[in-house]
Design an enzyme around this catalytic site. Structure first.
Site, short mmCIF file in Angstrom:
data_model
loop_
_atom_site.label_atom_id
_atom_site.label_comp_id
_atom_site.label_asym_id
_atom_site.label_seq_id
_atom_site.Cartn_x
_atom_site.Cartn_y
_atom_site.Cartn_z
CD GLU A 61 -4.15 8.06 23.80
OE1 GLU A 61 -3.34 7.15 23.56
OE2 GLU A 61 -5.05 8.41 22.99
CG HIS A 130 5.83 8.19 17.94
ND1 HIS A 130 5.51 8.52 16.65
CD2 HIS A 130 4.82 7.39 18.38
CE1 HIS A 130 4.38 7.94 16.30
NE2 HIS A 130 3.93 7.26 17.34
#
Length: 333
Positions: A61, A130
């Site tokens: 990322e 998450h």
């Protein structure tokens, strides 16, 4: 003319229309190309636009966000997709220290017209790592605009606006639980200006403010309250930064009561900012304390009963409204 399409299709249309209009726009992220997107938002786009404009990235990322930021500062208009905003914390250095600050650090010479997008918040039993809602974190960064839509119509118009017209970095937060939701979307081209909340339901007795998938809770609570003769006005923020607190204030002038429903943790949340603004500018219009219902002040666990206990729901929102109506005894959430 309009037709009913899924939330993911509305996003895909926004992306595709802007990419057809402007060759500087491109999409990059994990699995956006060959796999057609982790949530099928970019389905079919590789075939139309090719691998130079729909780009699969490594699972890195920070690295691919840096490429996107550099591209934006050199005249392109990238859209960077994160598989989830929980993974974007790895790229926060680029978003916070480069994208948001470059305009100021360059004395106004270097803009960064980039859109960061992907699913945000809880999505069922995915565990604590998450399941975080990040609107308040990114809204706390000067130089970044934050969008968090609740339906496909708003999502398409806001995303097109962000890609085409915004010269500042835009954080666009979706929900995994809404990608299949159907919504009426016009066939004609349209854009929605950032910083404009939308009154989804008119009412007279209490104002309920929310955004993203918590709008389902807010509207559901309003429907239940209507059965008991309580008329709730429901406002969808749509854009978190800039925050349209004036629309909320005008509503409170009419209803004299305010309840906020959000998925953030309670400390330094969006509801904290709204509460400050409204009590400062509209204290004399309030007939009851401003109340809110947020996620529990704890990581979201995997067990479904703990997920249900941690997140706002219809029944607790209804009770909170009745508290500000002084119909039931106050209970601390």
């Amino acid at each position: 003319m309009s037709r009913s399409i899924a939330f993911r299709e509305a996003l895909r249309e926004a992306l595709s229309e802007e990419m057809r209009r402007d060759e500087r726009v491109f999409l990059m992220g994990e699995e956006v190309a060959e796999y057609n997107g982790a949530y099928k938002v970019s389905q079919g786009m590789l075939a139309e636009f090719g691998p130079k404009r729909v780009i699969d990235t490594p699972i890195a990322e920070l690295g691919f966000t840096a490429i996107g930021v550099g591209a934006a500062q050199n005249g392109l208009r990238p859209v960077v997709e994160f598989m989830t905003w929980n993974f974007a914390v790895l790229a926060l250095d680029q978003i916070l220290n480069t994208a948001s600050k470059m305009l100021a650090m360059s004395g106004g010479q270097i803009t960064c017209p980039i859109v960061f997008r992907g699913p945000n918040g809880s999505a069922g039993q995915l565990g604590a790592q998450h399941s975080t809602a990040f609107e308040s974190l990114y809204a706390n960064i000067p130089g970044i605009k934050v969008i968090s839509p609740s339906n496909g119509y708003d999502a398409k118009g806001l995303l097109k606006q962000a890609i085409r017209f915004e010269e500042d970095p835009v954080v666009f937060m979706e929900s995994e639980q809404m990608y299949g939701d159907k919504c009426e979307v016009p066939t004609d081209e349209y854009y929605i200006e950032l910083g404009k909340a939308d009154i989804k339901k008119q009412g007279r007795d209490v104002t309920i403010v929310s955004f993203n998938k918590m709008m389902k809770v807010a509207l559901s609570a309003a429907a239940e309250l209507e059965k008991e003769g309580i008329s709730a006005e429901v406002i969808d923020l749509r854009t978190i930064r800039p925050l349209d607190w004036m629309t909320i204030l005008e509503s409170v002038k009419k209803t004299n009561r305010l309840v906020i429903v959000e998925e953030q943790w309670p400390f330094a949340s969006i509801s904290s900012e709204i509460t400050y603004r409204i009590q400062k500018e509209g204290f004399d219009y309030l007939d009851a304390p401003i109340r809110r219902i947020t996620a529990a002040d704890a990581p979201l666990h995997y067990a479904p009963n703990l997920v249900a206990a941690a997140l706002p729901d219809t029944s607790r929102t209804v009770r909170l409204v009745k508290e500000v109506m002084y119909q039931v005894k106050q209970f601390e959430y």
